[in-house]
Design a protein around this motif. Structure first.
Motif, short mmCIF file in Angstrom:
data_model
loop_
_atom_site.label_atom_id
_atom_site.label_comp_id
_atom_site.label_asym_id
_atom_site.label_seq_id
_atom_site.Cartn_x
_atom_site.Cartn_y
_atom_site.Cartn_z
N ASP A 40 -40.85 37.29 -42.86
CA ASP A 40 -42.00 38.04 -42.38
C ASP A 40 -42.09 37.87 -40.87
OD1 ASP A 40 -44.29 39.53 -42.22
OD2 ASP A 40 -45.63 37.97 -42.97
N ALA A 56 -42.32 43.18 -43.81
CA ALA A 56 -42.15 42.40 -45.04
C ALA A 56 -42.98 42.94 -46.19
CB ALA A 56 -42.51 40.94 -44.77
N THR A 74 -42.43 36.01 -49.39
CA THR A 74 -42.10 35.82 -47.98
C THR A 74 -41.58 34.42 -47.76
OG1 THR A 74 -44.37 35.11 -47.49
CG2 THR A 74 -43.86 37.45 -47.20
#
Length: 301
Positions: A40, A56, A74
């Motif tokens: 991310d 993301a 993530t």
């Protein structure tokens, strides 16, 4: 040993969805990875800096729709450009779309491009730790409670509604990346998993044996942090994101088996491999990678 170890992957968001992006996530599910994570970031370093890089949360939303069973998440999200109020809303939506398959990898962030992309100055390590220390508990509340108000030093929330909440109860799991004492305490108190990439002081010039010793020290500090609040450290999954230690587990099938066995003995329950990307620091033989996915953990038995 092998029965408690799982294998996951990180798929960097560098492919257009309709030009191979979808197929990689579906292949990860076919290969049996437990979780497929993505970074991310707004961009990343090295030769990724000026190349394709997608967001993301939209990527994970598309991956949720394109898969059925594999967990997604993530690795990691940070306060560098995220606000907990808006992030919580996105995560609750993603958890719903995926049918409760989301794990949030979360860390304090670094001093890379994300730290200054919004026009501010990069934070010092202490400032990052301060913000992370406020970010994680607030995000925990936002994902667990229907209505939240909070007035902090860095972030605020005013009568925020998050209804109906996460599919996973009481909220989706946190995998907290931490090596310092303050981060370890956050992992112990709020995490369902702890994440490390190893010791950066060892990664560039150290040996695999030195890396193992350094990681053993990290695990000892995590155990101590759990002890301070009366938590059993066995309740936390121990996740190793590979690619940043002196080891080269993707060089061959045997190299992976040796690497995984050594880290399983330390107590790790999940090993995360980067999906191969040619002409990058994550380049690897895809046939070796797929064999590891299919057979690597069975070999440890």
């Amino acid at each position: 040993m092998a029965s408690s170890l799982r294998l996951s992957t990180v798929i960097l968001p560098v492919r257009r969805w309709h030009e191979g992006g979808r197929e990689v996530w579906q292949r990860a599910e076919e290969l049996g990875f437990r979780t497929a994570f993505t970074y991310d970031h707004l961009s990343w370093r090295g030769n990724f800096r000026d190349g394709p890089w997608f967001g993301a949360v939209p990527t994970l939303t598309a991956a949720a729709a394109a898969t059925e069973h594999i967990r997604i998440g993530t690795l990691v999200t940070s306060p560098n450009f995220r606000h907990p109020v808006t992030l919580a809303k996105e995560l609750i939506s993603l958890d719903d779309i995926s049918g409760g398959r989301v794990t949030l990898g979360i860390g304090a962030g670094g001093n890379g491009f994300d730290a200054t992309a919004l026009g501010g100055q990069g934070w010092t390590p202490r400032e990052r730790a301060d913000r992370f220390g406020e970010f994680v508990p607030l995000l925990d509340r936002l994902l667990s409670e229907d209505v939240v108000s909070f007035d902090g030093e860095f972030t605020s929330a005013h009568e925020v509604r998050n209804i109906p909440g996460c599919v996973q109860r009481p909220r989706l799991p946190f995998a907290v990346a931490a090596t310092g004492p303050r981060g370890m305490k956050l992992a112990a108190r709020h995490g369902q998993a702890w994440v490390t990439t190893g010791d950066p002081k060892v990664s560039s010039a150290g040996t695999p044996a030195e890396s193992l010793a350094a990681i053993r020290g990290q695990l000892d500090r995590l155990t101590a942090a759990c002890g301070e609040i009366g938590r059993d450290p066995a309740e936390l999954e121990k996740v190793l994101l590979t690619g940043f230690t002196p080891d080269r587990p993707l060089d061959s099938f045997d190299a992976f088996v040796d690497f995984a066995g050594a880290h399983a003995e330390l107590g790790f329950t999940e090993i995360v491999l980067h999906w191969p990307i040619p002409d990058s620091i994550f380049a690897a033989d895809e046939k070796v990678f797929e064999r590891i996915a299919a057979e690597g953990l069975a070999e440890l038995g």
